[in-house]
Design an enzyme around this catalytic site. Structure first.
Site, PDB file in Angstrom:
ATOM      1  N   LYS A  14     -12.340  -5.765  -1.517  1.00 29.18           N
ATOM      2  CA  LYS A  14     -13.599  -5.793  -0.759  1.00 29.18           C
ATOM      3  C   LYS A  14     -14.907  -5.599  -1.516  1.00 29.18           C
ATOM      4  O   LYS A  14     -15.677  -4.903  -1.461  1.00 29.18           O
ATOM      5  CB  LYS A  14     -13.549  -4.673   0.335  1.00 29.18           C
ATOM      6  CG  LYS A  14     -12.401  -4.665   1.346  1.00 29.18           C
ATOM      7  CD  LYS A  14     -12.284  -5.543   2.187  1.00 29.18           C
ATOM      8  CE  LYS A  14     -11.357  -5.404   3.447  1.00 29.18           C
ATOM      9  NZ  LYS A  14      -9.919  -4.872   2.983  1.00 29.18           N
ATOM     10  N   VAL A  15     -14.980  -6.854  -2.212  1.00 28.71           N
ATOM     11  CA  VAL A  15     -16.109  -6.660  -3.092  1.00 28.71           C
ATOM     12  C   VAL A  15     -17.759  -6.814  -2.408  1.00 28.71           C
ATOM     13  O   VAL A  15     -17.635  -7.886  -1.678  1.00 28.71           O
ATOM     14  CB  VAL A  15     -16.058  -7.664  -4.272  1.00 28.71           C
ATOM     15  CG1 VAL A  15     -17.176  -7.667  -5.203  1.00 28.71           C
ATOM     16  CG2 VAL A  15     -14.804  -7.476  -5.055  1.00 28.71           C
ATOM     17  N   THR A  57     -22.887  -7.241 -10.243  1.00 27.72           N
ATOM     18  CA  THR A  57     -21.829  -6.108 -10.357  1.00 27.72           C
ATOM     19  C   THR A  57     -20.376  -6.878  -9.484  1.00 27.72           C
ATOM     20  O   THR A  57     -19.564  -6.773 -10.278  1.00 27.72           O
ATOM     21  CB  THR A  57     -22.194  -5.070  -9.311  1.00 27.72           C
ATOM     22  OG1 THR A  57     -23.409  -4.416  -9.764  1.00 27.72           O
ATOM     23  CG2 THR A  57     -21.309  -4.124  -9.359  1.00 27.72           C
ATOM     24  N   ASP A  84       0.989  -1.131   0.119  1.00 22.22           N
ATOM     25  CA  ASP A  84       0.002   0.094  -0.043  1.00 22.22           C
ATOM     26  C   ASP A  84       0.812   1.261   0.102  1.00 22.22           C
ATOM     27  O   ASP A  84       0.626   2.214   0.767  1.00 22.22           O
ATOM     28  CB  ASP A  84      -0.962  -0.027   1.205  1.00 22.22           C
ATOM     29  CG  ASP A  84      -1.818  -1.363   1.187  1.00 22.22           C
ATOM     30  OD1 ASP A  84      -2.382  -1.585   0.235  1.00 22.22           O
ATOM     31  OD2 ASP A  84      -2.044  -1.701   2.363  1.00 22.22           O
ATOM     32  N   GLY A 121       1.843  -6.438  12.600  1.00 21.61           N
ATOM     33  CA  GLY A 121       2.945  -5.456  12.487  1.00 21.61           C
ATOM     34  C   GLY A 121       2.363  -4.218  12.884  1.00 21.61           C
ATOM     35  O   GLY A 121       1.928  -4.050  14.263  1.00 21.61           O
TER      36      GLY A 121
HETATM   37  P1  XMP Z   1      -1.096  -2.797   7.458  1.00 26.37           P
HETATM   38  O1  XMP Z   1      -0.225  -1.774   7.075  1.00 26.37           O
HETATM   39  O2  XMP Z   1      -2.235  -2.649   8.538  1.00 26.37           O
HETATM   40  O3  XMP Z   1      -1.870  -3.225   6.368  1.00 26.37           O
HETATM   41  O4  XMP Z   1      -0.070  -4.012   7.806  1.00 26.37           O
HETATM   42  C1  XMP Z   1      -3.280  -4.224   6.276  1.00 26.37           C
HETATM   43  C2  XMP Z   1      -3.624  -4.312   4.732  1.00 26.37           C
HETATM   44  O5  XMP Z   1      -4.852  -5.286   5.093  1.00 26.37           O
HETATM   45  C3  XMP Z   1      -5.977  -4.297   5.227  1.00 26.37           C
HETATM   46  N1  XMP Z   1      -6.743  -4.617   6.246  1.00 26.37           N
HETATM   47  C4  XMP Z   1      -7.822  -5.527   6.139  1.00 26.37           C
HETATM   48  N2  XMP Z   1      -8.276  -6.454   5.045  1.00 26.37           N
HETATM   49  N3  XMP Z   1      -9.724  -7.107   6.893  1.00 26.37           N
HETATM   50  C5  XMP Z   1      -9.431  -6.886   5.455  1.00 26.37           C
HETATM   51  O6  XMP Z   1      -9.932  -7.888   4.714  1.00 26.37           O
HETATM   52  C6  XMP Z   1      -9.311  -6.492   7.649  1.00 26.37           C
HETATM   53  O7  XMP Z   1      -9.733  -6.425   8.682  1.00 26.37           O
HETATM   54  C7  XMP Z   1      -8.220  -5.909   7.238  1.00 26.37           C
HETATM   55  N4  XMP Z   1      -7.483  -4.680   8.144  1.00 26.37           N
HETATM   56  C8  XMP Z   1      -6.334  -4.205   7.369  1.00 26.37           C
HETATM   57  C9  XMP Z   1      -5.592  -2.831   4.914  1.00 26.37           C
HETATM   58  O8  XMP Z   1      -6.549  -2.246   3.980  1.00 26.37           O
HETATM   59  C10 XMP Z   1      -4.136  -3.018   4.258  1.00 26.37           C
HETATM   60  O9  XMP Z   1      -4.227  -3.151   2.957  1.00 26.37           O
END
Ligand code: XMP
Length: 220
Positions: free
Chosen positions: A70-71, A77, A18, A180
């Protein structure tokens, strides 16, 4: 037809790439492509660079690409999004379990064994406790019934990983965000039954991403 397999585990690490731009994404990847099992992309980078980033990363690093999009819409759709991402080279895509049984079954059909479906169950942030935790186990059951390849479970809540592992056994994989920066531990996720800790900021904001990962692997 044999069901599409999820990612092959080696280090078990899924890198949440990201970064703020494409240049930084490639800088991080150049340092650690051989230490991770998969690249996870999310909207901010893809909306900035375009879907073509999937192909560029795959061509250069030969790693699977998991699109955390996150569909969460009606099947007509959702299914279009899944096909577009599969055609762009995506290997896995996140679909919200709240789309329900027909939504997940249709998603699996749209995926057509070309792309894996990972089901979002419980959010890692505190708000995830308010609504999603209470329904997460039911969403895991839905994912199993639809034959989805993996479920997302919070990597910062080891007791939840153990519970989800007791439900899914070896029938599907468990990917765990929240490792992390959000407090979860790579080692604890694996010890609790998670298959793939997902790590973002802790790696890409580190001054030495490679060293950060090597330390994790050496401390297993
Ligand atoms: P970090 O920087 O927190 O990035 O290690 C985490 C990544 O995962 C996503 N994220 C989630 N995705 N359910 C998900 O499907 C969750 O609960 C969740 N929490 C974090 C976040 O958008 C980033 O890409």
């Amino acid at each position: 037809m044999e069901k599409k397999k999820f990612i092959e585990p080696k280090s078990h690490i899924i890198l949440a790439l990201d970064t703020e731009n494409e240049e930084k994404a490639f800088w991080v990847m150049d340092q650690c492509y051989d230490l991770i099992d998969c690249i996870k992309l999310n909207y901010p980078l893809v909306l900035k660079t375009g879907l073509g980033i999937i192909g560029k990363l795959k061509d250069k690093y030969k790693l699977p690409i998991f699109c955390d999009f996150k569909v969460a819409d009606v099947p007509v759709t959702n299914n279009r999004i899944i096909k577009i991402v599969a055609n762009a080279g995506g290997d896995a895509i996140m679909v919200h379990g709240i789309v329900g049984p027909d939504g997940l079954e249709e998603a699996m059909k749209a995926a057509d064994n070309k792309i894996s479906i990972v089901v979002q169950t419980e959010f890692t942030h505190p708000g995830g406790l308010v609504f999603t935790q209470g329904i997460a186990d039911s969403l895991v059951e839905l994912a199993l019934r639809a034959g989805c390849q993996a479920v997302q479970t919070p990597g910062n809540r080891p007791e939840r990983i153990k519970k989800v592992k007791s439900i899914v056994g070896d029938k599907c994989k468990i990917v765990c965000c929240g490792v992390g920066a959000q407090g979860g531990s790579y080692k604890t996720v694996l010890e609790s039954g998670g298959d793939f800790p997902i790590i973002g900021r802790a790696i890409y904001q580190s001054s030495n991403p490679r060293e950060y990962i090597v330390n994790l692997l050496n401390n297993l």
